[in-house]
Design an enzyme around this catalytic site. Sequence first.
Site, mmCIF file in Angstrom:
data_model
loop_
_atom_site.group_PDB
_atom_site.id
_atom_site.type_symbol
_atom_site.label_atom_id
_atom_site.label_comp_id
_atom_site.label_asym_id
_atom_site.label_seq_id
_atom_site.Cartn_x
_atom_site.Cartn_y
_atom_site.Cartn_z
ATOM 1 N N THR A 38 0.817 -1.258 -0.048
ATOM 2 C CA THR A 38 -0.186 0.042 -0.091
ATOM 3 C C THR A 38 0.839 1.308 -0.026
ATOM 4 O O THR A 38 2.185 1.229 0.513
ATOM 5 C CB THR A 38 -1.066 -0.083 1.216
ATOM 6 O OG1 THR A 38 -0.168 0.054 2.534
ATOM 7 C CG2 THR A 38 -1.864 -1.149 1.132
ATOM 8 N N GLY A 39 0.356 2.204 -0.564
ATOM 9 C CA GLY A 39 1.356 3.324 -0.743
ATOM 10 C C GLY A 39 2.141 3.171 -1.843
ATOM 11 O O GLY A 39 3.472 3.751 -1.469
ATOM 12 N N GLY A 40 2.070 2.070 -2.870
ATOM 13 C CA GLY A 40 3.192 1.841 -3.547
ATOM 14 C C GLY A 40 3.417 2.714 -4.863
ATOM 15 O O GLY A 40 4.286 2.278 -5.601
ATOM 16 N N SER A 64 4.663 5.700 -4.501
ATOM 17 C CA SER A 64 5.632 6.740 -4.350
ATOM 18 C C SER A 64 6.713 6.302 -3.063
ATOM 19 O O SER A 64 6.250 5.519 -2.469
ATOM 20 C CB SER A 64 5.245 8.236 -4.635
ATOM 21 O OG SER A 64 4.626 8.312 -3.091
ATOM 22 N N ILE A 67 8.842 5.346 -0.143
ATOM 23 C CA ILE A 67 9.423 4.129 0.380
ATOM 24 C C ILE A 67 8.673 2.926 -0.481
ATOM 25 O O ILE A 67 8.935 1.923 -0.529
ATOM 26 C CB ILE A 67 9.100 4.158 1.625
ATOM 27 C CG1 ILE A 67 10.174 5.075 2.513
ATOM 28 C CG2 ILE A 67 9.516 2.537 2.535
ATOM 29 C CD1 ILE A 67 10.087 5.259 3.888
ATOM 30 N N GLY A 68 7.370 3.024 -0.792
ATOM 31 C CA GLY A 68 6.504 2.039 -1.162
ATOM 32 C C GLY A 68 6.867 1.529 -2.446
ATOM 33 O O GLY A 68 6.862 0.524 -2.706
ATOM 34 N N SER A 113 8.014 4.351 12.320
ATOM 35 C CA SER A 113 8.515 5.784 12.426
ATOM 36 C C SER A 113 9.468 5.754 13.638
ATOM 37 O O SER A 113 9.062 5.629 14.853
ATOM 38 C CB SER A 113 7.574 6.992 12.140
ATOM 39 O OG SER A 113 8.366 8.184 12.301
ATOM 40 N N TYR A 134 0.690 12.565 14.171
ATOM 41 C CA TYR A 134 1.218 11.652 13.391
ATOM 42 C C TYR A 134 2.371 10.439 14.087
ATOM 43 O O TYR A 134 2.164 9.463 14.041
ATOM 44 C CB TYR A 134 2.241 12.288 12.585
ATOM 45 C CG TYR A 134 3.124 11.121 11.411
ATOM 46 C CD1 TYR A 134 2.597 10.655 10.594
ATOM 47 C CD2 TYR A 134 4.262 10.750 11.882
ATOM 48 C CE1 TYR A 134 3.369 9.850 9.662
ATOM 49 C CE2 TYR A 134 5.250 10.106 10.941
ATOM 50 C CZ TYR A 134 4.759 9.513 9.884
ATOM 51 O OH TYR A 134 5.554 8.727 9.434
#
Length: 249
Positions: free
Chosen positions: A12-14, A16, A18-19, A137, A150
């Site tokens: 997921t978030g693939g 941009s 790190i993804g 994180s 966050y």
Amino acid sequence: MSRLNGKIAVVTGGNSGIGLASAIRFAEEGAQVVIVGRRQEELDKALQLIGPGAIAIQGDISNLADLDRIYAQVKATKGRIDIVFANAGLGDFQPIGAITEASFDRTFGINVKGTLFTVQKALPLMSAGGSVILTGSTTATMGTPAFSVYSATKAALRNFARSWALDLKGTGIRVNVLSPGPISTPGLDLALSGTGQKDAIIDAMVAQIPLDRIGKPEEVAAAALFLASDESSFMTGSEMFVDGGFAQV
């Protein structure tokens, strides 16, 4: 270059950062990669970088109907999942006193709710040997000015991994947290641009990093590969930092 040969990986978030770097690395190591993101145009561009065999599914992980549709498509096209990299996330810089309800709901909705159901809805397609990776994180273990919401979401993910490792006992499915420090990604650039102090904040972070620079997405992807592969077969409930020493000294 075959540590993930034949494995099915959902990132997921693939689209941009790190993804995307991880999706590229997984594909290079033999995985069939499915990337998930909210913006179709960016997904299409990402597919060109990942290469043949990858597929992209547009959807919002905070929307459970979208997740059901995503996993129905994964089941229909791939039949199973071996790796879930629950990487999608976001955050806004807002100090206490200026935090809005809308920002809180959006950040917790994607980072916490979205991650929870990304994993829970994937489990029926997973079996022994499967690997779940959560993007944490360094902010989960550090105080960070104007970034408390966050940071709190990432602290929640750290406990998700500890608790889910116990919930998944006996299944052979592992769950671990990958916690980057400051990494040069479009997401970081967007978050910092809104502060009007981007360069000063980056300089301040670099001053606290023993390796004297911010990291690259590809460096985090290398760690994600380890957690996705059988090389980490005796790891679960753990946290791996890729932070240049930022939160370690």
